[in-house]
Design a protein around this motif. Structure first.
Motif, short mmCIF file in Angstrom:
data_model
loop_
_atom_site.label_atom_id
_atom_site.label_comp_id
_atom_site.label_asym_id
_atom_site.label_seq_id
_atom_site.Cartn_x
_atom_site.Cartn_y
_atom_site.Cartn_z
N PHE A 128 40.26 47.17 35.56
CA PHE A 128 38.83 46.84 35.66
C PHE A 128 38.45 46.08 34.42
O PHE A 128 38.49 46.62 33.32
CB PHE A 128 38.01 48.12 35.79
N PHE A 152 32.71 40.58 35.99
CA PHE A 152 33.51 41.78 36.17
C PHE A 152 34.49 41.57 37.30
O PHE A 152 34.16 40.93 38.30
CB PHE A 152 32.60 42.97 36.49
N ILE A 153 35.68 42.07 37.13
CA ILE A 153 36.67 41.94 38.20
C ILE A 153 37.53 43.20 38.22
O ILE A 153 37.75 43.83 37.18
CB ILE A 153 37.55 40.69 38.00
N THR A 154 37.98 43.57 39.39
CA THR A 154 38.94 44.65 39.49
C THR A 154 40.05 44.23 40.42
O THR A 154 39.81 43.52 41.39
CB THR A 154 38.28 45.94 40.01
N LYS B 68 28.38 36.38 37.23
CA LYS B 68 28.83 36.63 38.58
C LYS B 68 29.83 37.77 38.53
O LYS B 68 30.60 37.89 37.60
CB LYS B 68 29.45 35.36 39.17
N ARG B 69 29.76 38.59 39.51
CA ARG B 69 30.69 39.71 39.56
C ARG B 69 31.66 39.53 40.70
O ARG B 69 31.28 39.15 41.80
CB ARG B 69 29.92 41.02 39.74
N ILE B 70 32.87 39.78 40.42
CA ILE B 70 33.90 39.55 41.40
C ILE B 70 34.61 40.87 41.65
O ILE B 70 34.89 41.61 40.72
CB ILE B 70 34.93 38.53 40.89
N PHE B 71 34.83 41.14 42.87
CA PHE B 71 35.60 42.31 43.21
C PHE B 71 36.84 41.85 43.94
O PHE B 71 36.75 41.28 45.02
CB PHE B 71 34.81 43.27 44.08
N GLN B 72 37.96 42.03 43.34
CA GLN B 72 39.18 41.58 43.95
C GLN B 72 40.13 42.74 44.11
O GLN B 72 40.58 43.33 43.14
CB GLN B 72 39.83 40.52 43.08
N HIS B 73 40.39 43.11 45.32
CA HIS B 73 41.41 44.12 45.52
C HIS B 73 42.69 43.39 45.88
O HIS B 73 43.31 42.81 45.01
CB HIS B 73 40.98 45.13 46.59
N LEU B 94 28.67 47.31 37.50
CA LEU B 94 29.83 46.42 37.61
C LEU B 94 30.68 46.77 38.82
O LEU B 94 31.13 45.91 39.55
CB LEU B 94 30.69 46.53 36.34
N PRO B 96 32.13 48.08 42.42
CA PRO B 96 31.66 47.88 43.79
C PRO B 96 31.20 49.17 44.44
O PRO B 96 31.54 50.26 43.99
CB PRO B 96 32.89 47.33 44.50
N MET B 105 31.39 51.83 36.87
CA MET B 105 31.29 51.14 35.59
C MET B 105 29.98 50.41 35.47
O MET B 105 29.50 49.83 36.44
CB MET B 105 32.45 50.15 35.45
#
Lengths: 186, 186
Positions: A128, A152-154, B68-73, B94, B96, B105
Motif C-alpha cells: 500500500f 495512493f495505490i495498492t 488521484k487515487r488508484i486501486f490496483q489489485h 486512501l 478502497p 488507510m
DNA sequence: GAACATAATTCATTATAGTAAACAATATGG
DNA sequence: CCATATTGTTTACTATAATGAATTATGTTC
C-alpha cells in the motif's frame, strides 16, 4: 474512448447535448460527433467539456489509451542494467521488529533518478503506497503507473516490481507491506 | 500550458525536437508550435507526445490537479473513496471500500487546535500513526504522547482515544487501522 | 570568419476540427 | 391524427491543426 466517457457522464447527469453545449460552449454538433468517436477533439475542447460536466479532465481521458503502446526498448535496457540497489534510496522503518513478516511500514525517500527494485515476495503479499512528496513510477509486471503527491495505490507484489523517481526533485513515499499468511481474505 | 509542460520535460530529458518527433510520430514543426503555444493540439497528438516522452498524459495537461487515487489489485480498477471534513479535521480515505473493516488507510489533516476523538473500536483493533507534517498529541486512555514530523506510533485502540493538534501550524498524519477480526494472525 | 553541422522556427499546403443551420427522429398533448 | 416541442444527427462551410520543405538561428571546428 473519450467520447464514451463523455456520453456516460452526461447520461448519468441526465442532461442533453443542448444543455451540455450551453454549459461548455462547445457546439452540440461537435459534442455529438465526439461522443460518436467520429472526430479527434482538441485539448481545449475537452477542457471545455470537462468544465461543463464539472469533472476533472482526467475523468474523460481515463482509459483513452493509444491502441498500441510499445515499450521503448533502449530505455528498458538502460533501466534493467542499472545496479542502483538502495543507491539514492533511503528506507526508514516505522514498524517495530515484532511486526516483521506481518505488517511492515516504511517511509522511503528517493533522490532524483533513484529506483528501488523488489523481487517477488511471498504469495498474496500486498503493498500500500502513498506518495508524500514528489512523484514516482510504480511498475509491477507489465503494469506501470505514474503517481504524484497524494496519490495512493495498492497492488499484489508476488511478482517483481520497481519504484522509481523519474522527476527532478526528491520523492518520499509511505509504504505498508502486508504478508497475508494464507489468510482467507478477499 | 501544455506547451510549457512538454518543453520542460523534453529539456529535462535532454532530447531535441527532432528526436521527440521520431519517438512520438508528431512533426517537429507541430512540436515547435505546441511548445510555443501557437496552436491548440488535439488529444491524439498530446497522447503521442506523452508516449514519446514516456510520461502520463496528465503530466502534460496538468496545472494543479486533485490527487488521484488508484486501486490496483490484479489489474487497474477504479475505486471510490470518501473525503470528510469536520471541525478543522480533514479525513482523506486512501484505501478502497472493499477493504473496510479489514485494513484501512487515511491521510488526516488537522488545523490549528483541531482534535479527532474516536470511540473504542472492536477488540484488538490496532492503529499505526505516522506524523507527516507538524505535531500532534495522541491520547489513549491515560497514556498521552506528543509526536512530531517523522514520528511513528502503534497502539491498540479498543479504548477511547484522541488525536489533537496543539501546535500553531497545520498537522498531517498517515493512519493505518487494522481490524483483527478474530484472525489466527499474530 | 568561413565552413559545417545541428537545432529550432517559419512557410505553403493539405487534412480535419469546429460551427451554424438544416434535417431527422422521438416524444407529448390537444 | 396533426401540431409542437425536444433530442440527436447530418450537411455546408470556415477556421485551424498537422505536415514536409525551406529558412533562420546556434553552435563547433579548422
Amino acid at each position: 474512448m473519450v467520447g464514451e466517457n463523455i456520453q456516460r457522464i452526461r447520461k448519468f447527469q441526465g442532461i442533453t447535448l443542448h444543455v451540455l453545449s450551453e454549459r461548455s460552449n462547445v457546439s452540440k454538433a461537435m459534442l455529438s460527433q465526439i461522443e460518436a468517436d467520429k472526430v479527434n477533439p482538441t485539448v481545449a475542447t475537452v477542457w471545455k467539456i470537462a468544465r461543463g460536466l464539472e469533472v476533472d479532465i482526467q475523468e474523460l481521458l481515463e482509459g483513452a489509451r493509444e491502441p498500441k503502446r510499445i515499450f521503448q526498448h533502449d530505455r528498458f535496457e538502460d533501466i534493467t542494467t542499472l545496479d542502483t540497489e538502495a543507491d539514492g534510496v533511503q528506507i526508514h522503518v516505522l514498524s517495530p521488529l515484532s511486526m516483521v513478516g506481518d505488517l511492515e511500514m516504511y517511509i522511503i525517500a528517493f533522490e532524483e533518478g533513484a529506483r528501488l527494485a523488489s523481487e517477488a515476495h511471498f504469495p498474496k503479499t500486498e503493498e500500500f503506497l502513498t506518495v508524500l512528496e514528489g512523484a514516482v513510477r510504480v511498475t509491477a509486471g507489465e503494469n506501470s503507473t505514474d503517481m504524484k503527491k497524494g496519490d495512493f495505490i495498492t497492488y499484489h507484489c508476488d511478482i517483481d516490481h520497481t519504484i522509481e523517481n523519474l522527476g527532478n526533485t526528491p520523492a518520499v513515499i509511505h509504504m505498508v507491506v502486508r504478508y497475508n499468511a494464507a489468510t482467507g481474505r478477499i
